[in-house]
Design an enzyme around this catalytic site. Sequence first.
Site, PDB file in Angstrom:
ATOM      1  CB  CYS A   1      13.364  -3.945 -35.768  1.00 40.25           C
ATOM      2  SG  CYS A   1      11.939  -4.285 -34.719  1.00 40.25           S
TER       3      CYS A   1
ATOM      4  CB  CYS B   1       9.402 -10.999 -36.748  1.00 40.80           C
ATOM      5  SG  CYS B   1      10.369 -10.803 -35.231  1.00 40.80           S
TER       6      CYS B   1
HETATM    7  N1  DGL Z   1      12.708  -8.313 -34.528  1.00 36.10           N
HETATM    8  C1  DGL Z   1      11.550  -7.501 -34.499  1.00 36.10           C
HETATM    9  C2  DGL Z   1      10.838  -7.448 -35.835  1.00 36.10           C
HETATM   10  O1  DGL Z   1      11.451  -7.617 -36.851  1.00 36.10           O
HETATM   11  C3  DGL Z   1      10.584  -7.534 -33.359  1.00 36.10           C
HETATM   12  C4  DGL Z   1      10.657  -8.494 -32.248  1.00 36.10           C
HETATM   13  C5  DGL Z   1       9.996  -7.925 -30.999  1.00 36.10           C
HETATM   14  O2  DGL Z   1       8.779  -8.082 -30.837  1.00 36.10           O
HETATM   15  O3  DGL Z   1      10.712  -7.277 -30.239  1.00 36.10           O
HETATM   16  O4  DGL Z   1       9.662  -7.192 -35.909  1.00 36.10           O
END
Ligand code: DGL
Length: 278
Positions: free
Chosen positions: A82, A196
């Site tokens: 993430c 993301c």
């Molecule tokens: N998947 C996450 C990232 O790579 C974030 C998504 C969210 O806002 O929860 O930033």
Amino acid sequence: MVVATAKPSASHPIGVFDSGVGGLSVLRALRAELPHEQFVYVADSGNAPYGERDDDHVTARSHAITDYLLGHHQIKALVVACNTATAAAIKTLRAAYPTIPLVGIEPALKPAAAASQTKTVGVMATRGTMQSEKFQALLASLHGQATFVLQPCDGLAIAIEHNDAIKIEALCAEYTRAMGQFGLNSGAVDTLVLGCTHYPFVEPVLRQSIGEHVTLLEGGAPVARQTRRLLEAAGLLASQESAPTAPTRFYTTGQVNDLRDAAARWLQLDTEVSALAV
Ligand code: DGL
């Protein structure tokens, strides 16, 4: 903080977590790069989106999940799948768990600047990632190498969490329109960073707006290669004789069906998912 009791060995699993289903894009790359490893995946969907919450929330969640993975699964390495959690919490995670190989993910700005012909790079990421010190420092380090068109994408990760096709289409159209022209003409965005881990799953929708000739960059494969390097260096790589692609264990703090359906849709995995309260 939970202190792992036994020293991890090569046969222990690798922990992977994200705010939700997005980290499956990283898990896909990890499973391809490291077919003899076992993975435990935690989706913190009950506390998503991270990108529109404050740093304290994201940091507290990242530590709680890491404690769980160490305490209950004796993970030998951790992948923070993430961008938002990496930006907010990787420093404190490294300080709290200095002995465990730990890999984070950040938007691929550097390779994008190098790859771009028009020297105009689009970046889609969460608001949290873009506002973070880490991201701002990365951006500053590339000053003069390309023009970066930054697009925070409020609502997109959560629309992907819920597989809400109408919302996904509307937000992808809105955000790509806001970034201006795409393509190979001078001044157009020819390289788009998906900053993301949720966004790679909507590539076909993005392509409807940006066309076929824009290069898309995501971070899954580099993270997988870095994980291999760290495991090798620590002598923790699984035996190449062990069964390839041992089953991944899936946990979620949100709806079990959402993660099960996402794993089936994007990883072609027919899997059990357990509910988790941490
Ligand atoms: N998947 C996450 C990232 O790579 C974030 C998504 C969210 O806002 O929860 O930033």
